[in-house]
Enzyme design. Structure first.
Site, mmCIF file in Angstrom:
data_model
loop_
_atom_site.group_PDB
_atom_site.id
_atom_site.type_symbol
_atom_site.label_atom_id
_atom_site.label_comp_id
_atom_site.label_asym_id
_atom_site.label_seq_id
_atom_site.Cartn_x
_atom_site.Cartn_y
_atom_site.Cartn_z
ATOM 1 N N GLU A 32 54.835 41.720 45.354
ATOM 2 C CA GLU A 32 53.624 41.546 46.020
ATOM 3 C C GLU A 32 52.730 41.405 47.075
ATOM 4 O OE1 GLU A 32 50.605 41.556 46.343
ATOM 5 O OE2 GLU A 32 50.195 41.688 44.307
ATOM 6 N N GLY A 34 50.517 40.570 48.912
ATOM 7 C CA GLY A 34 49.143 38.444 49.331
ATOM 8 C C GLY A 34 49.568 38.028 48.437
ATOM 9 N N GLY A 38 46.553 39.207 42.262
ATOM 10 C CA GLY A 38 45.834 40.542 42.344
ATOM 11 C C GLY A 38 44.482 40.817 43.511
ATOM 12 N N THR A 39 44.332 40.834 43.432
ATOM 13 C CA THR A 39 41.978 41.899 43.839
ATOM 14 C C THR A 39 41.400 40.746 43.062
ATOM 15 O OG1 THR A 39 42.491 43.599 44.452
ATOM 16 C CG2 THR A 39 40.881 42.928 44.610
ATOM 17 N N CYS A 40 41.125 40.641 41.482
ATOM 18 C CA CYS A 40 40.372 39.990 41.582
ATOM 19 C C CYS A 40 40.382 38.559 41.462
ATOM 20 C CB CYS A 40 40.534 40.283 39.082
ATOM 21 S SG CYS A 40 39.268 38.870 38.101
ATOM 22 N N HIS A 451 16.891 33.597 14.609
ATOM 23 C CA HIS A 451 15.307 33.667 16.153
ATOM 24 C C HIS A 451 15.141 32.073 16.513
ATOM 25 C CE1 HIS A 451 10.947 35.104 16.605
ATOM 26 N NE2 HIS A 451 10.851 33.868 16.104
#
Length: 477
Positions: A32, A34, A38-40, A451
């Site tokens: 890894e 970074g 990860g990105t998320c 409802h």
């Protein structure tokens, strides 16, 4: 050279497969470059949705007068909002890192990975620069990065991508956004709500071009009321002068020829430029071809239905495989990959009823086929649209939006598209009906709905009269 049973590149959803391998007693390597997660987690869905909820709260207060409530905002600590979110995300990433570093089963290699041979990766830069590791099995799950379009002068102008925009500690006075997809929509909402004068320039005729046409058109109309929107325009040049950024855009046409039209240009100015023009896979950085892994014409890893690449013993999932650039899709693929890598029998990824959502204002969500896709395939179908404010709850909320249901002529659900409050929640009932139920409108019609809850929008949207469409039919709503 180090050798491990299982090697994963990327620490997002691929880590789920790595952990499953570790639980079966395998030695695991994780490469890894970074922050972990990860990105998320670090620069995508988690920080953006945390920030966007603050915008939703502010927007709710500002609408209070619609409900005869006199409310005002005394102040906004924007800097603290961003710092708190950044710190929360950073703590989560650090926690994952600590877990891997202290694990007897995992070895973390921090740095940028590059393939140098079959199933062999060299780490460059980072704490573990120079390390080489080979895996008996390798999983490529290294994601994507923001794509910067070929705009004259773009390299000479300081510009933001989503990564930097999520960490801005003050809203720009004037923000110019290039791109018309979900990143442009979400960050436009965020900064616009907190006071930025937002201009959006997108090439497609509507914002959110991957959404159903009616939904995209409605969303674009609402954004045109909030912001300055130039759809159907491609950015062609940008320059900075005197602390101001000036962007030139020209009309863009789709069709056989396509491309920029030599017509009257639009010029927009701002203090910050956000480039939100899609994502590109990290396969070039990884040099995947050195491992015999083939990519498609856009650079995404080629996989079969089991998530195997063209190289023996190498698998891929998530954004870098290019099927759906969605975190929940990557998680879904990870479950399949774990079964296939560690089990005896291969199982194809089931992409049926894969939903998506855009957390803008209004919110947008969809699942299944769009009407344009069905028309292009020549398939017959029927549609029905239903407005939120025709339900008691929607009327109470002063909700502006609608649901569009698409079925085949036998009553099988083909798709559903929603623009309006809680769209990301309302779509879930349709996903379950398509995936776990019979896939018929009966699943929704015959289920008792509370409802007066907002879920009645879904129930009523799939009940009543549909209009036929498709080959040889005109249709109206």
């Amino acid at each position: 050279m180090d050798e491990v049973d299982f090697l994963v590149i990327g620490s997002g959803s691929g880590l789920d497969v790595a952990n499953a391998a570790a639980n079966q007693g395998q030695s695991v390597g994780v490469v890894e470059k970074g922050p972990l997660g990860g990105t998320c987690l670090n620069r995508g869905c988690i920080p953006s949705k945390m920030l966007l909820y603050h915008a939703d709260v502010l927007e709710t207060i500002e609408r209070a007068d619609e409900f005869d409530i006199d409310a005002s905002v005394e102040g906004v600590d924007f800097e603290n909002i961003v710092q708190t979110v950044t710190e929360d995300v950073g703590e989560d990433a650090a926690s994952i890192r600590r877990g891997l570093r202290s694990s007897d089963s995992h070895t973390l290699y921090e740095g940028e990975g590059r393939f140098v041979d079959d199933r062999t990766v060299e780490v460059v830069d980072g704490d573990d620069d120079g390390a080489r590791v080979r895996g008996d099995t390798v999983l490529i799950a290294a994601g994507t990065r923001p794509s910067v379009p070929d705009v004259d002068g773009i390299d000479d102008v300081n510009h933001l991508t989503s990564t930097e925009a999520l960490r801005l500690e003050s809203p720009p006075e004037r923000l110019v956004i290039v791109g018309g997809g979900y990143v442009a929509a979400e960050l436009g909402h965020f900064f616009g709500t907190f006071g930025s004068d937002v201009t959006i320039v997108g090439r497609r005729p509507n914002l959110l071009p991957n959404a159903d046409g009616e939904v995209a058109e409605a969303f674009t109309d609402r954004y045109a009321d909030r912001f300055t929107v130039h759809t159907g325009h491609a950015a062609t040049a940008v320059e900075a002068s005197g602390g101001e950024i000036t962007l030139t855009a020209r009309p863009y046409e789709y069709g056989d020829d396509g491309g920029v039209v030599d017509a009257e240009s639009v010029t927009v100015t701002g203090d910050e430029l956000l480039v939100a023009a899609g994502r590109r896979p990290n396969t070039d950085i990884l040099d995947v071809e050195a491992a015999g892994v083939e990519v498609d014409d856009r650079g995404f890893v080629e996989t079969d239905e089991y998530l195997r690449t063209t190289a023996d013993g190498v698998w891929a999932l998530g954004d870098i495989a290019g099927e759906y650039l969605l975190k929940h899709a990557a998680n879904h693929e990870a479950r399949t990959a774990a079964r296939n890598v560690l089990g005896d029998d291969l199982e194809a990824v089931d992409y049926a009823a894969m939903p998506w959502a855009v957390f803008a204002s209004p919110e947008v969500a969809g699942v299944g086929a769009t009407e344009a896709e069905l028309r292009a395939s020549g398939r017959e179908y029927a549609t029905r649209t239903y407005d939120y404010d025709r339900t008691a709850r929607g009327d109470a909320m002063h909700a502006d939006g609608f649901l569009k249901a698409i079925i085949d002529l036998d009553g099988t659900i083909l798709g559903c598209h929603i623009v309006g409050p809680e769209a990301s929640n309302l779509i879930q009932e349709v996903v379950v009906a398509m995936k776990a139920g019979s896939g018929s409108v009966r699943d929704i019609r015959e289920s008792v709905h509370i409802h007066p809850a907002l879920s009645e929008v879904v129930q009523r949207g799939f009940s009543g009269q549909f209009s036929r469409g498709g080959a040889g039919h005109s249709h109206s709503h």
